[in-house]
Design a protein around this motif. Structure first.
Motif, PDB file in Angstrom:
ATOM      1  N   UNK A  11     -16.978 -25.567 -37.436  1.00  0.00           N
ATOM      2  CA  UNK A  11     -17.651 -24.371 -38.163  1.00  0.00           C
ATOM      3  C   UNK A  11     -18.862 -25.175 -39.020  1.00  0.00           C
ATOM      4  N   UNK A  12     -18.826 -26.273 -39.483  1.00  0.00           N
ATOM      5  CA  UNK A  12     -19.497 -26.960 -40.333  1.00  0.00           C
ATOM      6  C   UNK A  12     -21.163 -27.195 -39.311  1.00  0.00           C
ATOM      7  N   UNK A  13     -21.061 -26.940 -38.169  1.00  0.00           N
ATOM      8  CA  UNK A  13     -21.974 -27.475 -37.306  1.00  0.00           C
ATOM      9  C   UNK A  13     -23.035 -26.350 -37.253  1.00  0.00           C
ATOM     10  N   UNK A  14     -22.645 -24.943 -37.626  1.00  0.00           N
ATOM     11  CA  UNK A  14     -23.684 -23.858 -37.595  1.00  0.00           C
ATOM     12  C   UNK A  14     -24.738 -24.076 -38.506  1.00  0.00           C
ATOM     13  N   UNK A  15     -26.083 -23.694 -38.003  1.00  0.00           N
ATOM     14  CA  UNK A  15     -27.348 -24.007 -38.500  1.00  0.00           C
ATOM     15  C   UNK A  15     -27.611 -22.666 -39.268  1.00  0.00           C
ATOM     16  N   UNK A  16     -27.464 -22.592 -40.597  1.00  0.00           N
ATOM     17  CA  UNK A  16     -27.781 -21.373 -41.254  1.00  0.00           C
ATOM     18  C   UNK A  16     -28.975 -21.435 -42.454  1.00  0.00           C
ATOM     19  N   UNK A  17     -29.856 -22.249 -42.105  1.00  0.00           N
ATOM     20  CA  UNK A  17     -30.914 -22.457 -43.082  1.00  0.00           C
ATOM     21  C   UNK A  17     -31.820 -21.046 -43.103  1.00  0.00           C
ATOM     22  N   UNK A  18     -31.905 -20.606 -42.124  1.00  0.00           N
ATOM     23  CA  UNK A  18     -32.827 -19.239 -42.167  1.00  0.00           C
ATOM     24  C   UNK A  18     -32.489 -17.979 -42.797  1.00  0.00           C
ATOM     25  N   UNK A  19     -31.306 -18.228 -43.338  1.00  0.00           N
ATOM     26  CA  UNK A  19     -30.711 -16.916 -43.795  1.00  0.00           C
ATOM     27  C   UNK A  19     -30.532 -17.036 -45.374  1.00  0.00           C
ATOM     28  N   UNK A  20     -30.816 -15.888 -46.143  1.00  0.00           N
ATOM     29  CA  UNK A  20     -30.641 -15.749 -47.434  1.00  0.00           C
ATOM     30  C   UNK A  20     -28.975 -15.349 -48.029  1.00  0.00           C
ATOM     31  N   UNK A  21     -28.397 -14.650 -47.146  1.00  0.00           N
ATOM     32  CA  UNK A  21     -27.115 -14.365 -47.564  1.00  0.00           C
ATOM     33  C   UNK A  21     -26.081 -14.506 -46.183  1.00  0.00           C
ATOM     34  N   UNK A  30     -10.076 -16.023 -42.432  1.00  0.00           N
ATOM     35  CA  UNK A  30      -8.577 -16.213 -42.604  1.00  0.00           C
ATOM     36  C   UNK A  30      -8.117 -17.320 -42.074  1.00  0.00           C
ATOM     37  N   UNK A  31      -9.006 -18.403 -41.695  1.00  0.00           N
ATOM     38  CA  UNK A  31      -8.817 -19.659 -41.245  1.00  0.00           C
ATOM     39  C   UNK A  31      -9.831 -20.685 -41.968  1.00  0.00           C
ATOM     40  N   UNK A  32     -11.075 -20.882 -40.967  1.00  0.00           N
ATOM     41  CA  UNK A  32     -12.000 -21.994 -41.288  1.00  0.00           C
ATOM     42  C   UNK A  32     -13.303 -21.274 -41.686  1.00  0.00           C
ATOM     43  N   UNK A  33     -13.504 -20.019 -41.516  1.00  0.00           N
ATOM     44  CA  UNK A  33     -14.865 -19.473 -41.718  1.00  0.00           C
ATOM     45  C   UNK A  33     -15.510 -19.741 -43.100  1.00  0.00           C
ATOM     46  N   UNK A  34     -14.687 -19.764 -44.037  1.00  0.00           N
ATOM     47  CA  UNK A  34     -15.394 -20.035 -45.445  1.00  0.00           C
ATOM     48  C   UNK A  34     -15.806 -21.459 -45.629  1.00  0.00           C
ATOM     49  N   UNK A  35     -15.704 -22.188 -44.721  1.00  0.00           N
ATOM     50  CA  UNK A  35     -15.954 -23.735 -44.595  1.00  0.00           C
ATOM     51  C   UNK A  35     -17.564 -24.020 -44.213  1.00  0.00           C
ATOM     52  N   UNK A  36     -18.051 -22.889 -43.896  1.00  0.00           N
ATOM     53  CA  UNK A  36     -19.426 -23.153 -43.319  1.00  0.00           C
ATOM     54  C   UNK A  36     -20.375 -23.636 -44.286  1.00  0.00           C
ATOM     55  N   UNK A  37     -21.388 -24.362 -43.931  1.00  0.00           N
ATOM     56  CA  UNK A  37     -22.239 -25.180 -44.925  1.00  0.00           C
ATOM     57  C   UNK A  37     -23.303 -24.309 -45.233  1.00  0.00           C
ATOM     58  N   UNK A  38     -23.474 -23.999 -46.583  1.00  0.00           N
ATOM     59  CA  UNK A  38     -24.817 -23.322 -47.146  1.00  0.00           C
ATOM     60  C   UNK A  38     -25.554 -23.996 -47.823  1.00  0.00           C
ATOM     61  N   UNK A  39     -26.850 -23.832 -48.287  1.00  0.00           N
ATOM     62  CA  UNK A  39     -27.695 -24.775 -48.958  1.00  0.00           C
ATOM     63  C   UNK A  39     -28.365 -24.236 -50.278  1.00  0.00           C
ATOM     64  N   UNK A  40     -28.850 -24.874 -51.159  1.00  0.00           N
ATOM     65  CA  UNK A  40     -29.265 -24.117 -52.436  1.00  0.00           C
ATOM     66  C   UNK A  40     -30.547 -23.163 -51.966  1.00  0.00           C
ATOM     67  N   UNK A  41     -30.245 -22.050 -52.771  1.00  0.00           N
ATOM     68  CA  UNK A  41     -31.074 -20.700 -52.474  1.00  0.00           C
ATOM     69  C   UNK A  41     -30.389 -19.944 -51.797  1.00  0.00           C
ATOM     70  N   UNK A  92     -13.731 -26.896 -49.693  1.00  0.00           N
ATOM     71  CA  UNK A  92     -14.598 -25.998 -49.190  1.00  0.00           C
ATOM     72  C   UNK A  92     -14.583 -24.743 -50.040  1.00  0.00           C
ATOM     73  N   UNK A  93     -13.573 -24.334 -50.634  1.00  0.00           N
ATOM     74  CA  UNK A  93     -13.535 -23.082 -51.710  1.00  0.00           C
ATOM     75  C   UNK A  93     -14.797 -23.447 -52.778  1.00  0.00           C
ATOM     76  N   UNK A  94     -15.152 -24.467 -53.224  1.00  0.00           N
ATOM     77  CA  UNK A  94     -16.038 -24.768 -54.183  1.00  0.00           C
ATOM     78  C   UNK A  94     -17.235 -24.511 -53.828  1.00  0.00           C
ATOM     79  N   UNK A  95     -17.596 -24.157 -52.155  1.00  0.00           N
ATOM     80  CA  UNK A  95     -18.949 -24.095 -51.868  1.00  0.00           C
ATOM     81  C   UNK A  95     -19.119 -22.556 -51.793  1.00  0.00           C
ATOM     82  N   UNK A  96     -18.183 -21.581 -52.142  1.00  0.00           N
ATOM     83  CA  UNK A  96     -18.302 -20.039 -52.064  1.00  0.00           C
ATOM     84  C   UNK A  96     -18.864 -19.977 -53.279  1.00  0.00           C
ATOM     85  N   UNK A  97     -19.954 -18.921 -53.314  1.00  0.00           N
ATOM     86  CA  UNK A  97     -20.362 -18.141 -54.699  1.00  0.00           C
ATOM     87  C   UNK A  97     -19.477 -17.207 -55.197  1.00  0.00           C
ATOM     88  N   UNK A  98     -19.114 -16.188 -54.239  1.00  0.00           N
ATOM     89  CA  UNK A  98     -18.342 -15.108 -54.878  1.00  0.00           C
ATOM     90  C   UNK A  98     -17.183 -14.999 -53.586  1.00  0.00           C
TER      91      UNK A  98
END
Length: 383
Positions: free
Chosen positions: A88-98, A104-115, A165-171
Motif C-alpha cells: 500500500x505504501x508503494x502507490x505514488x499519489x504525488x499528483x493528487x490534492x485530496x 478496513x485493513x491497510x488502505x489508510x497506511x498509504x503515504x501522502x505528502x505535505x500539501x 500510520x493513523x498519525x498520517x491521517x488528517x481526518x
C-alpha cells in the motif's frame, strides 16, 4: 441577503480501497465515494471483481499493486497480509490534492505528502489485528506450534504499523459511533460519524399482508453467525419457518444443521430482484452478527420489514427497539445464543411494528444524506 455555502472543490482526487474481490458493504461505500468524485482515480491492492459486477468502476482509472501479479493471489490474497503494508505504501499519489482512503485493513497506511489532505473513511480498525485476533487465529486454523507463534508476531507488527500510520491521517470518518469508539481506543484519534449509504430507493415499501416466515440473508462466513440462526430455528418447538439467503464457505455446515428440518430453507445466492420480494413479505428479518455497521438490516427496514438483531455493534444504531414506542423498527437479543434469539422471537411476536416507521428509519441512511453530510464534513474540515 442570504449567503450561499461555499462548494467544496478538492482538485484531483485519489480514492484508496483495500481490495476489490466481492461487492460487499465496503464496496457500496466505495461506489458512493466514486459517484461523489466522478473524476477520481482508484487505487487498490488487488482487483478481482467479476466482469460486469461493478459497472460504476468503468469510468474510473483503477490502479492495482504488485500483489495483483503474485501466484494464486486471486484465491489466496488474504495470505499476503504481511506484505500488504509494504504494497500500500508503494502507490505514488504525488499528483493528487485530496486522498480518501476507504479502509478496513491497510488502505489508510498509504503515504501522502505535505500539501495533500488525507481523509480516511474507516469501516473499522483492522479487526483481526486488534479485538478479533483470537477468533482470527481459530478460524484460520493457526493453532499449530511455531505457526501460531509466527502469526502472533506478524499481527503484533501489524498492530504497531496500524497505530503509527493513523498519525498520517488528517481526518477520520467512522461508519458508526461503534467504530468511532474503536478508533479512539486503538488510534487515540477522534472521528466524525458518517453512516454508510443505503440504496433505499432500490427497495420498495410493502405495507400489505406478511407471510409466516422469517428471513436471514448475508455472506455465509463464520462471523455472520448464521449457524446461530439456523440452530435457533432447528430447535424451535413451534417450528417457525426460516428462509436463509446467501452463499459462502459456511453453506455446507448450515445445510447439515438444517438437515431433517423441513421448515428451514437454504436458498443460496439470490439476485436483488428475487431478494426484495422475500424481504417485503417476511414477518421479520433476523440478524445475528456483531457488525461494525450492517447494511442489510436497513435494506429490510426499507421494505417495511422489522428486524430482530443481536444487540451489539452497529445494530444498536440502525434498529430502534420497543422503547422507541410507535417509531420502533424491531428489537435486540442480548446474547449470541440460540436460546437468546428464540426468546427475542417470542417477544417480537407480541409486538406490532409499523412498516412506515421501518421505512422512515432506513431513509435516514440514504445516498442523499450520505452525499450531503460528506460534503458538509469536507467543507468544514477543509476550512
Amino acid at each position: 441577503m442570504q449567503t450561499r455555502q461555499p462548494q467544496y472543490r478538492p482538485g484531483r482526487v485519489a480514492i484508496v480501497h483495500d481490495w476489490l474481490v466481492v461487492n460487499g458493504g465496503a464496496e457500496k461505500v466505495l461506489q458512493a465515494l466514486a459517484s461523489a468524485f466522478p473524476d477520481a482515480e482508484i487505487f487498490t491492492l488487488v482487483n478481482f471483481m467479476p466482469a460486469g459486477a461493478t459497472p460504476w468502476l468503468e469510468r474510473h482509472v483503477v490502479h492495482t499493486s504488485s500483489l495483483q501479479r503474485l501466484p494464486l493471489a486471486r484465491r489466496f490474497y488474504r495470505h499476503y497480509l504481511p506484505l500488504m503494508p509494504y504494497a500500500i505504501e508503494q502507490f505514488d499519489l504525488r499528483g493528487f490534492d485530496l486522498v480518501i482512503s476507504s479502509s478496513h485493513a491497510v488502505a489508510k497506511g498509504v503515504l501522502t505528502h505535505p500539501g495533500q489532505r488525507h481523509v480516511c473513511y474507516c469501516h473499522t480498525p483492522m479487526r483481526y489485528a486488534w479485538d478479533m485476533k483470537e477468533a482470527y487465529l481459530e478460524d484460520a486454523g493457526f493453532r499449530l506450534p511455531f505457526v501460531e507463534t509466527y502469526v502472533r508476531h506478524t499481527l503484533k507488527r501489524l498492530r504497531q504499523w496500524d497505530f503509527f500510520t493513523a498519525a498520517q491521517v488528517d481526518t477520520f470518518l467512522a461508519n458508526s459511533h461503534n467504530v468511532a469508539r474503536r478508533i479512539a481506543k486503538y488510534y487515540r484519534r477522534e472521528a466524525e460519524v458518517l453512516y454508510p449509504p443505503v440504496d433505499v430507493d432500490a427497495f420498495a415499501l410493502h405495507q400489505g399482508p406478511r407471510e409466516d416466515y422469517y428471513l436471514a440473508a448475508s455472506r455465509l462466513v463464520p462471523y455472520k453467525r448464521m449457524d446461530l440462526v439456523v440452530e435457533a430455528f432447528a430447535r424451535d418447538p413451534q417450528k417457525r419457518w426460516l428462509k436463509v439467503v446467501g452463499e459462502g464457505p459456511e453453506f455446507k455446515r448450515l445445510a447439515r444443521l438444517a438437515r431433517g428440518h423441513a421448515h428451514i430453507e437454504l436458498l443460496g445466492y439470490l439476485p436483488a430482484s428475487e431478494l426484495e420480494p422475500l424481504m417485503q413479505r417476511a414477518r421479520g428479518f433476523v440478524f445475528a452478527a456483531d457488525e461494525d455497521f450492517g447494511i442489510v438490516p436497513l435494506e429490510a427496514q426499507a421494505c417495511g420489514t422489522p428486524v430482530i438483531a443481536y444487540g451489539s455493534g452497529g445494530a444498536l444504531e440502525t434498529v430502534k427497539g420497543p422503547e422507541h414506542g410507535e417509531t420502533a423498527t424491531g428489537l435486540h437479543f442480548a446474547r449470541q445464543t440460540p436460546e437468546s434469539l428464540r426468546s427475542a422471537i417470542d417477544d417480537f411476536e407480541q409486538q406490532a411494528f409499523s412498516p412506515l416507521a421501518c421505512r422512515t428509519q432506513a431513509e435516514r441512511f440514504s445516498h442523499r444524506h450520505f452525499r450531503q453530510r460528506l460534503g458538509a464534513l469536507l467543507t468544514r474540515k477543509g476550512s
